[in-house]
Structure formats: structure tokens, C-alpha cells
Design a protein around this motif. Structure first.
Motif, short mmCIF file in Angstrom:
data_model
loop_
_atom_site.label_atom_id
_atom_site.label_comp_id
_atom_site.label_asym_id
_atom_site.label_seq_id
_atom_site.Cartn_x
_atom_site.Cartn_y
_atom_site.Cartn_z
N VAL A 34 -11.27 -0.71 96.52
CA VAL A 34 -11.50 -1.20 95.17
C VAL A 34 -12.77 -2.04 95.07
O VAL A 34 -13.49 -1.97 94.07
CB VAL A 34 -10.28 -2.02 94.69
CG1 VAL A 34 -10.56 -2.70 93.37
CG2 VAL A 34 -9.05 -1.10 94.56
N ASN A 35 -13.07 -2.81 96.11
CA ASN A 35 -14.19 -3.76 96.02
C ASN A 35 -15.16 -3.61 97.19
O ASN A 35 -15.72 -4.61 97.66
CB ASN A 35 -13.66 -5.20 95.99
CG ASN A 35 -12.88 -5.50 94.73
OD1 ASN A 35 -13.36 -5.25 93.63
ND2 ASN A 35 -11.68 -6.04 94.88
N LYS A 162 -10.00 4.69 92.94
CA LYS A 162 -10.40 3.29 92.74
C LYS A 162 -10.05 2.83 91.33
O LYS A 162 -9.49 1.74 91.13
CB LYS A 162 -11.90 3.12 92.99
CG LYS A 162 -12.42 1.74 92.64
CD LYS A 162 -13.92 1.67 92.72
CE LYS A 162 -14.42 0.31 92.24
NZ LYS A 162 -15.90 0.19 92.30
N SER A 163 -10.38 3.65 90.34
CA SER A 163 -10.10 3.32 88.95
C SER A 163 -8.60 3.22 88.70
O SER A 163 -8.12 2.27 88.06
CB SER A 163 -10.71 4.36 88.03
OG SER A 163 -10.43 4.09 86.67
N SER A 166 -7.20 0.05 90.58
CA SER A 166 -7.67 -1.19 89.93
C SER A 166 -6.90 -1.45 88.63
O SER A 166 -6.46 -2.57 88.38
CB SER A 166 -9.17 -1.10 89.64
OG SER A 166 -9.92 -0.96 90.81
N GLU A 170 -4.18 -4.53 87.93
CA GLU A 170 -4.39 -5.41 86.78
C GLU A 170 -3.16 -5.40 85.88
O GLU A 170 -2.75 -6.45 85.35
CB GLU A 170 -5.62 -4.96 86.00
CG GLU A 170 -5.97 -5.86 84.82
CD GLU A 170 -6.23 -7.30 85.24
OE1 GLU A 170 -5.88 -8.21 84.46
OE2 GLU A 170 -6.76 -7.51 86.34
#
Length: 273
Positions: A34-35, A162-163, A166, A170
């Protein structure tokens, strides 16, 4: 109307396909996915350590020790081997934690973590070790030259995942407390699947732990709480959240230095105070 939309989305939150993806990733692997352009080495090491605690490979305890017969007794945090130390399938990036310890003694947390940090060598080196894991292999554009120059990039599938991950994390940050209050079984199903990835949620800190332990477990059946939330009842996590405001402080070494205390740069190994 807005509240109804939120409730409708929560109805399926424990059934989304992204949960299958998260169930196959450790928090270290998820964070890198993710990061990966912004993540810090200390963050990856912190998550790896938490995941080893979560899986009972390592345990965190308090001991009351003295450095000499005349010295005052003081509280120390120590790391020991856990019940699954010998049967857990250790991967490459976890090995630097396991290789620092054995089952015959205990190790003071400060020098232990510093030794682990030194063994990681560098962020780039640790990245390469994590990227070798099979779970991440389908998400990055891996090649000899990219690896040589440490220029990593997500492939098309990696960008999609990843999208999805994430967005889902959230969503959990916003809704997990509500679910624990109102739909504890649904929350239990989610946490059972994401496992150590719970440490990626921003609200999992000392306040969350105390509230969870005092209130949320009472809403679950005994069998559920013992199987699914066993890690929250383990002494390691009680010690963890009693000693730190959040897991972000794990590798903030300045935090550990007591006034008038010893040099935390020393490696005490398994020497008993």
C-alpha cells in the motif's frame, strides 16, 4: 438516507473479496504493497514484530529485576519465545527477529529491538527480502535490473489490489468501532480474516485495547472470544498497550531511555539484571 447507505455498506463488509487477499498477507507485506514508495524501515519492523507477537512466536513480558544486589528493583520489558516458536513457518524478513533469540532465556526489549534494527542493514535491503515473498510476487514488476537498482513498481494487478486494500482498511478505520458495538459477530469475522493486519488500523492503540477488553468482549459468546480474540487476552498485548500509547513508539529508541538509566545502546543479550 446517508445513515441507511452506511448501514447497507456495512452489511457486506465482512463478505468482500478483498478479505481473501488480506487473509494471505502479513501486515508487513500489506504495508509495503500500500505504501511502498513512502514506508519507513521502522514501520515494517514494527509490524513484523507485532505479527510475531500476534502469532505467539514471541511474547512480551514484564520482569522486575535489579542490575546488582544493591541496585533498586525496576520494571523491565523482556522478549521471550512463545508457544509457536518452533512450529511457525518463519519467512525471510521475520528471521532477523527469530535469529536474535532462543528458548533458554529472555532478552531485554531495548537492546533486542536495536539488534534487530541493525540486522535489517538498510531499508532497501529489507525491502528486497520482503519482496521475495510469494504473496507479493504477483503485484510488482520484478526483474534483475529493477532489483539491482532497487527501482520497484507495481504492475497492473498490484495497482488494483493496492486500491482495494487501501479503501477497505480506510472503511474499517471508520466502521470497526461501530461494528464492535452493534454487530460483534460481524466484527469478529473480519478480525479473524485480517489477522495481524489489524495493526494497520489507526485506532488500534492503548485506548482501543482497554475499551475492547472492558466492553466488547462481553458482547461475544465465550467460545468466540477465546478463539477469535485470543490475542487481545494474551499477556503480551496487555503489556504492550500498558507500556506504549501506541505501537508507533516501538522503535522510537529515545522513548526507552530512563532518566539516570543505562546506555540503551548496549546489547545485554540474555544477561539477567
Amino acid at each position: 438516507m446517508q445513515e441507511e447507505k452506511i448501514l447497507d455498506s456495512l452489511f457486506y463488509i465482512d463478505k468482500k473479496p478483498v478479505l481473501d487477499t488480506l487473509s494471505k498477507l502479513s501486515p508487513t507485506e500489506t504495508e509495503l504493497l500500500v505504501n511502498f514508495k513512502r514506508v519507513e524501515l521502522k514501520t515494517l519492523l514494527k509490524l513484523t514484530f507485532c505479527n510475531l507477537l500476534f502469532n505467539k512466536v514471541l511474547i512480551l513480558k514484564k520482569r522486575y529485576l535489579r542490575s546488582s544486589r544493591k541496585s533498586p528493583v525496576r520494571e523491565c520489558l523482556v522478549v521471550e519465545t512463545g508457544d509457536r516458536f518452533f512450529d511457525y513457518n518463519i519467512n525471510g524478513y521475520e528471521s532477523i527477529f527469530v535469529n536474535q533469540i532462543d528458548d533458554e532465556s529472555y532478552y531485554h526489549l531495548i537492546p533486542y529491538l536495536k539488534s534487530v534494527y541493525r540486522s535489517a542493514f538498510s531499508k532497501n535491503n529489507y525491502f528486497k527480502i520482503v519482496l521475495k515473498e510469494k504473496a507479493l510476487g504477483g503485484f510488482f514488476q520484478l526483474s534483475f535490473f529493477r532489483n539491482l537498482f532497487n527501482y520497484q513498481a507495481l504492475n497492473f494487478r498490484g495497482k488494483e489490489v493496492k486500491s482495494e486494500v487501501s479503501d477497505y482498511l480506510e472503511e474499517l478505520n471508520i466502521s470497526l468501532s461501530y461494528l464492535l458495538d452493534n454487530h460483534p459477530k460481524k466484527a469478529a469475522n473480519i478480525i479473524k480474516k485480517i489477522k495481524g493486519n489489524i495493526f494497520l488500523l489507526t485506532d488500534v492503540d492503548s485506548e482501543f485495547y482497554r475499551s475492547f477488553k472492558d466492553n466488547y468482549l462481553e458482547g461475544l459468546e465465550k467460545e468466540e472470544s477465546s478463539i477469535i480474540f485470543d490475542f487481545f487476552l494474551e499477556s503480551s498485548f496487555e503489556v504492550l498497550f500498558e507500556s506504549f500509547a501506541s505501537i508507533e513508539e516501538f522503535f522510537d529508541f529515545s522513548y526507552f531511555v530512563p532518566s539516570g538509566g543505562y546506555d540503551s545502546g548496549m546489547d545485554f543479550g540474555d544477561f539477567d539484571f
